[in-house]
Structures are given as structure tokens and as C-alpha cells.
Design an enzyme around this catalytic site. Sequence first.
Site, PDB file in Angstrom:
ATOM      1  N   ARG A 106       0.882  -1.180   0.000  1.00 36.53           N
ATOM      2  CA  ARG A 106       0.000   0.000   0.000  1.00 36.53           C
ATOM      3  C   ARG A 106       0.914   1.224   0.000  1.00 36.53           C
ATOM      4  O   ARG A 106       1.702   1.421   0.926  1.00 36.53           O
ATOM      5  CB  ARG A 106      -0.904  -0.002   1.230  1.00 36.53           C
ATOM      6  CG  ARG A 106      -1.598   1.332   1.414  1.00 36.53           C
ATOM      7  CD  ARG A 106      -2.754   1.275   2.383  1.00 36.53           C
ATOM      8  NE  ARG A 106      -3.885   0.588   1.790  1.00 36.53           N
ATOM      9  CZ  ARG A 106      -5.134   0.661   2.268  1.00 36.53           C
ATOM     10  NH1 ARG A 106      -5.399   1.395   3.334  1.00 36.53           N
ATOM     11  NH2 ARG A 106      -6.112   0.010   1.682  1.00 36.53           N
ATOM     12  N   HIS A 133      -6.879   0.407  -6.920  1.00 38.16           N
ATOM     13  CA  HIS A 133      -7.189  -0.388  -5.723  1.00 38.16           C
ATOM     14  C   HIS A 133      -7.847  -1.692  -6.204  1.00 38.16           C
ATOM     15  O   HIS A 133      -9.035  -1.925  -5.979  1.00 38.16           O
ATOM     16  CB  HIS A 133      -8.120   0.414  -4.801  1.00 38.16           C
ATOM     17  CG  HIS A 133      -8.147  -0.073  -3.387  1.00 38.16           C
ATOM     18  ND1 HIS A 133      -7.418  -1.154  -2.934  1.00 38.16           N
ATOM     19  CD2 HIS A 133      -8.837   0.377  -2.284  1.00 38.16           C
ATOM     20  CE1 HIS A 133      -7.650  -1.347  -1.658  1.00 38.16           C
ATOM     21  NE2 HIS A 133      -8.504  -0.442  -1.231  1.00 38.16           N
ATOM     22  N   GLN A 136      -9.825  -4.102  -3.833  1.00 39.14           N
ATOM     23  CA  GLN A 136     -11.144  -3.568  -3.498  1.00 39.14           C
ATOM     24  C   GLN A 136     -12.142  -3.900  -4.605  1.00 39.14           C
ATOM     25  O   GLN A 136     -13.259  -4.360  -4.344  1.00 39.14           O
ATOM     26  CB  GLN A 136     -11.040  -2.045  -3.315  1.00 39.14           C
ATOM     27  CG  GLN A 136     -12.351  -1.390  -2.935  1.00 39.14           C
ATOM     28  CD  GLN A 136     -12.795  -1.766  -1.531  1.00 39.14           C
ATOM     29  OE1 GLN A 136     -12.035  -1.620  -0.578  1.00 39.14           O
ATOM     30  NE2 GLN A 136     -14.015  -2.235  -1.389  1.00 39.14           N
ATOM     31  N   ASP A 228     -17.273   7.080  -2.283  1.00 38.37           N
ATOM     32  CA  ASP A 228     -16.059   6.962  -1.461  1.00 38.37           C
ATOM     33  C   ASP A 228     -15.819   8.345  -0.858  1.00 38.37           C
ATOM     34  O   ASP A 228     -16.472   9.324  -1.261  1.00 38.37           O
ATOM     35  CB  ASP A 228     -14.886   6.519  -2.381  1.00 38.37           C
ATOM     36  CG  ASP A 228     -13.575   6.314  -1.641  1.00 38.37           C
ATOM     37  OD1 ASP A 228     -13.582   6.250  -0.397  1.00 38.37           O
ATOM     38  OD2 ASP A 228     -12.522   6.214  -2.316  1.00 38.37           O
ATOM     39  N   CYS A 267     -16.346   1.612  -0.216  1.00 41.76           N
ATOM     40  CA  CYS A 267     -15.170   0.800   0.129  1.00 41.76           C
ATOM     41  C   CYS A 267     -14.835   0.881   1.608  1.00 41.76           C
ATOM     42  O   CYS A 267     -14.199  -0.014   2.141  1.00 41.76           O
ATOM     43  CB  CYS A 267     -13.974   1.243  -0.707  1.00 41.76           C
ATOM     44  SG  CYS A 267     -13.608   2.996  -0.520  1.00 41.76           S
ATOM     45  N   ARG A 295     -13.517  -8.603   1.098  1.00 38.41           N
ATOM     46  CA  ARG A 295     -12.100  -8.312   0.837  1.00 38.41           C
ATOM     47  C   ARG A 295     -11.283  -9.582   1.091  1.00 38.41           C
ATOM     48  O   ARG A 295     -10.390  -9.917   0.334  1.00 38.41           O
ATOM     49  CB  ARG A 295     -11.609  -7.187   1.755  1.00 38.41           C
ATOM     50  CG  ARG A 295     -12.195  -5.810   1.470  1.00 38.41           C
ATOM     51  CD  ARG A 295     -11.760  -5.291   0.116  1.00 38.41           C
ATOM     52  NE  ARG A 295     -10.315  -5.261  -0.013  1.00 38.41           N
ATOM     53  CZ  ARG A 295      -9.522  -4.285   0.423  1.00 38.41           C
ATOM     54  NH1 ARG A 295     -10.059  -3.221   0.963  1.00 38.41           N
ATOM     55  NH2 ARG A 295      -8.206  -4.356   0.258  1.00 38.41           N
TER      56      ARG A 295
HETATM   57  N1   CP Z   1     -11.253  -0.127   1.832  1.00 37.86           N
HETATM   58  C1   CP Z   1     -10.014  -0.161   2.346  1.00 37.86           C
HETATM   59  O1   CP Z   1      -9.026  -0.362   1.630  1.00 37.86           O
HETATM   60  O2   CP Z   1      -9.975   0.025   3.692  1.00 37.86           O
HETATM   61  P1   CP Z   1      -8.674   0.181   4.595  1.00 37.86           P
HETATM   62  O3   CP Z   1      -8.064   1.518   4.255  1.00 37.86           O
HETATM   63  O4   CP Z   1      -9.175   0.119   6.006  1.00 37.86           O
HETATM   64  O5   CP Z   1      -7.729  -0.925   4.281  1.00 37.86           O
HETATM   65  N1  NVA Z   2      -9.892   6.700  -2.090  1.00 41.16           N
HETATM   66  C1  NVA Z   2      -9.538   6.282  -0.751  1.00 41.16           C
HETATM   67  C2  NVA Z   2      -9.797   4.833  -0.566  1.00 41.16           C
HETATM   68  C3  NVA Z   2      -9.563   4.333   0.832  1.00 41.16           C
HETATM   69  C4  NVA Z   2      -9.802   2.850   0.972  1.00 41.16           C
HETATM   70  C5  NVA Z   2      -8.076   6.611  -0.505  1.00 41.16           C
HETATM   71  O1  NVA Z   2      -7.241   6.391  -1.379  1.00 41.16           O
HETATM   72  O2  NVA Z   2      -7.778   7.108   0.594  1.00 41.16           O
END
Ligand code: CP
Ligand code: NVA
Length: 322
Positions: A106, A133, A136, A228, A267, A295
Amino acid sequence: MVEHLLAIDDVKDDLEQILKWAIEFKRLWKQGDEVAMNFLPLDTMTIGSIYEKPSTRTRVSFEVGIDRLGGNALTLLKNDIQLGKSETIGDTSQVLSRFLGGMTYRCYGHEDVTELAKHATVPVLNALSYKHHPCQAAADLMTIMEHFDNRENLVVTWVGDGNNVLHDLMLACTMLGIDFRYAVPEGYEPDEDVVERSTAYAAEHKSELMRTVDPKKATDGAHVVYTDVFISMGEEHMEDKMKSFEGYQVNEEMVSNMDDGWRFMHCLPAHRGDEVTDWVMDHEQSIVFDQAENRMWAQMSLLCYFISPDAWSAMGEFMGLV
Ligand code: CP
Ligand code: NVA
């Protein structure tokens, strides 16, 4: 050559099978099926997950999913390792590849996960970058498949920011032949290369792709509305952005414009009161917690597909998916 999951269309030929595998494996596992519960393809392997940003769902779902597949989950928080301080991504990747059976990452810039994958000799799964992502999207499409038996005439809508989650959702829906509409304010449109790829998938799979700035037009008669946060991780300095999203909140009025069987998706984490109201989040037609659970099941299928493909195929055959 090692295969990686950087964006959801990296699995464009097998996405449907990966999701069917996840749905069936979840069903068997929940009924205590011995074959599913003793399916341990990651036995003796350690899967490492690097996090530059916080996470609840991704971290827990990977750790538990890896554990259920017989592997060890090793979580590496960026502040605790040398990455980005005294070591390059490429060197880190080569070192970790000597120990691990696979990696998840990440990160902020999408180029960082691409760089990790370029130097890796084990599969890398993108656990969220600023652009994509895919894990997701896999869980989201799995959830849609569980809630709607028939994908023909199904309309999935996005209302909100043109961000990473929209990118992979749009790619996945068009790849699976689902009509997709998005309402995004001017200046916050999704990346043009992603729109072009999605347009090509929509043409190939005979689905429709609609872009608009009008949430009402997008949600008219639709079956799913997805949103989101308006401010993603790393954009905390862009508070002014919020002003552009007036009229984009998913609320009772917005869903009244949809098909009676509407579903709400997000998400998570959600900023209640900003992009969505409590009324919608807590409604019985909100399926956000199914998404969160999925997930894990979707990622178990992806982990196995990339890291232990023979076992993935054998389990698919056992489940009658071939
Ligand atoms: N949706 C998602 O990726 O959540 P987190 O940021 O909690 O991993
Ligand atoms: N668009 C958001 C998604 C979080 C799961 C981000 O990147 O922070």
C-alpha cells in the site's frame, strides 16, 4: 515471468473465474467443508505486506486470509523498515523476494508499486496506490455477483471523486459487461487512460459506459450506487476540494431516484455526513459490510491464483468451476 496485480485489468481474462472461486470457496468454508478448511496452499510460505498508509480492512483481511490459506502474514510498516530512507524500492524488493512467497504493497504513487513489482521475483499485489485499488474492486464485484443473480441490464453508478476506487470499479464492471455510469464534478474526473481502457472493455463486452457531472442523471433507475470519501489519503491538505462535491452526497433523496431494489456500496472507511448519510449507510439495502468481509475471500482467491496457481486450479476443479 512472475505475474503481478497492479490494476484489476491485469487479470482481465480470469476475473470472472477468480470471483466465482471466491464465492464458492466462501460458501464451502462457511459450511465447514473439510476440503476447503484443509486447503493450505500457502503452507510454509510467508507473505509480506508493506504499508505506507493506515489500513483496517486491507491489513486484517490479508492477515486473516493468508492465515486461513496456511501461510504466515508478515506486516511491515514503512516507518519500521529501511524503504525510502536508506534503501531503494528496487533493492528492498530484491531482498524481500529472497524470503517471501509474495508481497502486498500500500503506497502513495502508483509508480512505487510498479517499481516494487519490476524488481520482485515473487508476485506483488497492489494493496492500494493513488491510482488503483484492485483488491477492493475484486471484493466489490464479488459482492455485486452475490447480490444480483443476473448481470444483464444491471446498472452500477459511481457518485463522487474520480479516484483509485472508481478506476478499478469502472475497469472491473466494463470487463464483466455491466453497464457503468459515473457522476464526478468537473476537475475531478478519473484518469483518461483508465477511461480509455474501460471504454474498450465496454465495447468488447457490449456494456454501456456513461460519464456525467449530474448525480441525478447517473442514478436514474440504477441498481447500485457507490461512493467513497471526497478527500483520499494523502489529500488532507486539499480541504477546499469539499466545496466541489455539493450535491454529490448519497442520501435518501438520491436513492429515491433509483430502482426499488437499490443497493448502496462504499469501500470504507466512510465519512458519515459528508459523502453519505447515516440513513443510507445503515439502511438494510446498504451492503457495505458484505463488501468489507469479501475483501478477505476475494483476496484469498487472488493470493492463491498468483502465488499457487496449480492449487487454485485444482480447488476450482473440485468446486466444479471448470
Ligand atoms: N477499503 C479499504 O481499503 O480500507 P482500509 O483503508 O481500512 O484498508
Ligand atoms: N480513495 C480512498 C480509498 C480508501 C480505501 C483513498 O485512497 O484514501
